[in-house]
Design an enzyme around this catalytic site. Structure first.
Site, PDB file in Angstrom:
ATOM      1  N   ASP A  51      34.447 -14.603 -45.812  1.00  0.00           N
ATOM      2  CA  ASP A  51      33.336 -15.342 -45.831  1.00  0.00           C
ATOM      3  C   ASP A  51      33.363 -15.569 -47.525  1.00  0.00           C
ATOM      4  OD1 ASP A  51      32.019 -13.395 -43.584  1.00  0.00           O
ATOM      5  OD2 ASP A  51      31.028 -14.946 -43.798  1.00  0.00           O
ATOM      6  N   LYS A  80      32.117  -9.324 -43.090  1.00  0.00           N
ATOM      7  CA  LYS A  80      31.561  -8.536 -42.055  1.00  0.00           C
ATOM      8  C   LYS A  80      31.112  -7.255 -42.775  1.00  0.00           C
ATOM      9  CE  LYS A  80      29.165 -10.179 -39.971  1.00  0.00           C
ATOM     10  NZ  LYS A  80      27.388 -10.551 -40.697  1.00  0.00           N
TER      11      LYS A  80
END
Ligand code: MRU
Length: 346
Positions: free
Chosen positions: A237, A248
């Site tokens: 991310d 995650k």
């Protein structure tokens, strides 16, 4: 596979797959409202760092159309508010990357409000096209590390549905699958609490005929010990200049477990996911609603008011990474100096 998100030229609307319904129902959402796009990002109808970046770009283009601005000043003011509205998730850097890029275009384009609006629509479409090109490139670059016959462990969904098309991990797997005549296998961790691994990764790899085995998150150590996996490939991310990978929740635990079992650990992401500014201690890790953990399919699986901690992401330090795979090449044993080299020709 269909595209996760698309700009519809004939109606000036955005169409996206509703990922909360997968894998049992394939439904699309069509909207002309940037606030509806912001909501889709927040409630994870669209999710995955590059996909929400593309959604934010298109959300800004919708905002320009919606604004009915009479002056460029009014348009910029409306767009600045839309950028705040669209930034509903704090961790994936692609969101701010896309809204900033769209604001820069709005501020630097000569011409009328209509000219700027048209330019913003073109730019939003370009962000999506670029994403598809970067995915393919990451897949091709990864062939240096991924050999025929490999079984790849992944987590969450960094597939086609986490990007505009193909994916990051998805591209690595698909390009290798093409190149090695299908001789590639995947282990997908379920990924509690939102089950992106079970619901989305398994769905999309099975659609493409890729041999995929679902495990729960707690089984990772066992499949590593049993020698079932050749390498781990995870998305990101946000990747920092220091080589820290934010991904995650569960990625960090997987990386530590991989190190113990001497299994190579790779993260793959486009350059739009690399944040050369923020320090590791300043990254905001999104904490989501406790009910994501308390409730499964509408039923409490714990005491309804159980105290819960629900961070959506974690941070893996560079010493646990064997390489970062990007559209611009592979960074082995990442350091700040090597990360800077990726951008030296910009
Ligand atoms: O909360 P999500 O589903 O948006 O989290 C997604 C991930 O963590 C992915 O691994 C990451 O965004 C990379 S997607 C190519």
């Amino acid at each position: 596979m269909f595209r996760t998100i698309e700009w519809l030229d004939d109606t000036s609307a955005v169409r996206l797959v509703d990922q909360t319904k997968l894998p049992l129902t394939l439904e699309f959402i069509t909207t002309k409202s940037h606030e509806r796009i912001a909501e889709s990002i927040e409630i994870m109808e669209i999710r995955g760092a590059p996909a929400i970046g593309a959604a934010a770009g298109m959300g800004m283009a919708l905002a320009a159309i919606e604004s009915k601005a009479r002056t460029i000043g009014e348009l910029i003011e409306y767009l600045e508010k839309a950028a705040v509205t669209l930034n509903t998730r704090p961790t994936a850097v692609n969101l701010t990357w896309a809204t900033n890029r769209m604001l820069e275009i709005a501020k630097n384009t000569e011409g009328s409000v209509d000219d700027i609006t048209q330019k913003l629509i073109e730019e939003a479409k370009e962000i999506a096209e670029e994403d598809v090109r970067m995915s393919r490139k990451m897949g091709e670059n990864a062939l240096e590390l991924i050999k025929s016959g490999y079984t790849i462990q992944t987590i969450c969904n960094a597939g086609s549905l986490a990007t505009v098309h193909l994916g990051t991990v998805g591209a690595v797997v698909r390009v290798a699958h093409e190149k090695y005549d299908g001789n590639i296998k995947v282990y997908s961790a379920e990924t509690r609490p939102r089950q992106q691994g079970a619901r989305i990764t398994v769905f999309e790899f099975m659609e493409d005929g890729i041999d995929t085995t679902l495990i729960t998150d707690g089984m990772i150590g066992t499949v590593f010990r049993e020698g079932k996996v050749d390498c781990c490939v995870v998305g990101a991310d946000r990747i920092l200049r220091t080589g820290h990978v934010i991904n995650k929740i569960g990625t960090y635990t997987m990386a530590i477990t991989a190190k113990y079992h001497r299994i190579p650990f790779y993260s793959v992401a486009p350059t739009s996911t690399i944040d050369m500014i923020t320090n590791p201690e300043d990254v905001i890790i999104e904490e989501r609603n406790p009910d994501e953990i308390r409730i499964i399919n509408g039923t409490y699986v714990t005491v309804p008011d159980a105290k819960v901690y629900n961070p959506a992401f974690d941070m893996t330090p560079p010493e646990l990474l064997d390489a970062i795979i990007t559209d611009r090449g592979i960074v082995r044993n990442p350091t700040e100096e090597k990360m800077r080299k990726l951008f030296e020709n910009d």
